[in-house]
Scaffold this motif. Structure first.
Motif, mmCIF file in Angstrom:
data_model
loop_
_atom_site.group_PDB
_atom_site.id
_atom_site.type_symbol
_atom_site.label_atom_id
_atom_site.label_comp_id
_atom_site.label_asym_id
_atom_site.label_seq_id
_atom_site.Cartn_x
_atom_site.Cartn_y
_atom_site.Cartn_z
ATOM 1 N N GLU A 154 0.905 -1.241 -0.472
ATOM 2 C CA GLU A 154 0.253 0.010 0.032
ATOM 3 C C GLU A 154 1.322 1.120 0.119
ATOM 4 O O GLU A 154 1.602 1.560 1.187
ATOM 5 C CB GLU A 154 -0.870 0.372 1.317
ATOM 6 N N LEU A 155 0.582 1.991 -1.257
ATOM 7 C CA LEU A 155 2.026 3.007 -1.309
ATOM 8 C C LEU A 155 1.448 3.990 -1.011
ATOM 9 O O LEU A 155 0.608 4.685 -0.275
ATOM 10 C CB LEU A 155 1.635 3.949 -2.580
ATOM 11 N N LYS A 156 2.681 5.182 0.329
ATOM 12 C CA LYS A 156 2.256 6.168 0.727
ATOM 13 C C LYS A 156 2.163 7.368 -0.412
ATOM 14 O O LYS A 156 2.220 6.597 -1.037
ATOM 15 C CB LYS A 156 3.597 6.196 1.895
ATOM 16 N N LYS A 157 1.074 8.656 0.142
ATOM 17 C CA LYS A 157 1.127 9.555 -1.178
ATOM 18 C C LYS A 157 2.300 9.825 -1.200
ATOM 19 O O LYS A 157 2.398 10.496 -2.759
ATOM 20 C CB LYS A 157 0.220 10.664 0.099
ATOM 21 N N SER A 158 3.528 9.957 -0.288
ATOM 22 C CA SER A 158 4.813 10.391 -0.576
ATOM 23 C C SER A 158 5.219 9.598 -2.348
ATOM 24 O O SER A 158 5.766 9.867 -3.017
ATOM 25 C CB SER A 158 5.781 10.211 0.255
ATOM 26 N N GLU A 159 5.141 8.350 -2.077
ATOM 27 C CA GLU A 159 5.426 7.231 -2.299
ATOM 28 C C GLU A 159 4.666 7.218 -4.326
ATOM 29 O O GLU A 159 5.168 7.421 -5.469
ATOM 30 C CB GLU A 159 5.560 5.637 -2.220
ATOM 31 N N GLN A 160 3.487 8.180 -3.750
ATOM 32 C CA GLN A 160 2.395 7.941 -4.607
ATOM 33 C C GLN A 160 3.220 9.084 -6.236
ATOM 34 O O GLN A 160 3.046 9.068 -7.070
ATOM 35 C CB GLN A 160 1.138 7.921 -4.866
ATOM 36 N N LEU A 161 3.416 9.958 -5.432
ATOM 37 C CA LEU A 161 4.018 11.000 -6.131
ATOM 38 C C LEU A 161 4.834 10.639 -6.452
ATOM 39 O O LEU A 161 5.237 11.350 -7.485
ATOM 40 C CB LEU A 161 4.406 12.723 -5.358
ATOM 41 N N ILE B 74 8.268 9.991 -12.030
ATOM 42 C CA ILE B 74 8.489 8.998 -13.053
ATOM 43 C C ILE B 74 8.410 9.007 -14.017
ATOM 44 O O ILE B 74 8.748 9.360 -15.149
ATOM 45 C CB ILE B 74 8.905 7.594 -11.769
ATOM 46 N N TYR B 75 6.954 8.825 -14.214
ATOM 47 C CA TYR B 75 5.792 8.601 -14.988
ATOM 48 C C TYR B 75 5.999 9.639 -15.849
ATOM 49 O O TYR B 75 6.626 9.565 -16.889
ATOM 50 C CB TYR B 75 4.785 8.138 -14.880
ATOM 51 N N PHE B 76 5.571 11.224 -15.463
ATOM 52 C CA PHE B 76 5.686 11.920 -16.697
ATOM 53 C C PHE B 76 7.201 12.509 -16.691
ATOM 54 O O PHE B 76 7.546 13.448 -17.811
ATOM 55 C CB PHE B 76 4.863 13.193 -15.773
ATOM 56 N N LYS C 125 6.629 18.465 0.296
ATOM 57 C CA LYS C 125 5.185 18.946 1.319
ATOM 58 C C LYS C 125 5.449 17.161 1.713
ATOM 59 O O LYS C 125 5.526 17.338 3.065
ATOM 60 C CB LYS C 125 4.426 19.489 0.934
ATOM 61 N N VAL C 126 4.942 16.586 1.031
ATOM 62 C CA VAL C 126 4.059 15.044 2.248
ATOM 63 C C VAL C 126 5.103 14.568 1.983
ATOM 64 O O VAL C 126 4.561 13.678 3.841
ATOM 65 C CB VAL C 126 3.357 14.058 0.357
#
Length: 174
Positions: A31-38, A43-45, A89-90
């Protein structure tokens, strides 16, 4: 399955690794933390970014001469910078949450974090300067060859030098 936080079969993880080689494999099955999602979005962009060469005209203010130059423009640059800022920030908020949640020593850490927030929130220059000096020395930044704190001239620089002498005198630093 990854977006829904469900376990992904090993064979599918290898497929994901082919599409997203920059993403560390352990992130695919947790389960990804918000910082990992960002981070993943960043990386994707970055990987899928498109670039375009654009010619721009500059007029020399002294000679009036027209000068054309070509620059490469990133389609996603602004969004990537936004994601980077949001990630910072996150990540900081997650650190503070972790410190508060892992507070085994009673309320001392929470009280310290509250006092820190109060000082920063008041935005008084002398208090912030002292806080800056304390953190500067606690992080051993003064031990490096290049000392950016002493770039300042005038009274602030003297304040840092006096604080440094005080810390040396009472053996807080060597």
């Amino acid at each position: 399955m990854w977006l829904k936080n469900k376990e992904i079969p090993a064979v599918r993880i290898q497929d994901l690794k082919k599409f997203f080689p920059q993403i560390p494999e352990p992130l695919f099955n947790k389960e990804l933390k918000k910082s990992e999602q960002l981070s993943i979005q960043q990386i994707y962009f970055t990987v899928t970014d498109q670039f375009e060469s654009v010619q721009s005209l500059h007029i020399d203010s002294e000679t009036g001469e027209e000068i054309w130059f070509t620059e490469t423009v990133s389609e996603n640059e602004g969004f990537i910078q936004f994601l980077e800022h949001e990630h910072e920030k996150v990540s900081l908020l997650e650190k503070y949450e972790m410190l508060i949640e892992a507070n085994d020593t009673g309320n001392s850490r929470i009280k310290l974090l509250e006092e820190f927030a109060d000082i920063v929130e008041r935005n008084e220059s002398r208090s912030l300067e002292l806080l800056d000096m304390v953190f500067y020395y606690l992080q051993d930044k003064h031990k490096s060859d290049f000392d950016s704190v002493f770039w300042n001239v005038g009274e602030e620089s003297e304040t840092y030098k006096e604080f440094h002498s005080f810390l040396e005198k009472y053996k807080f630093i060597g």
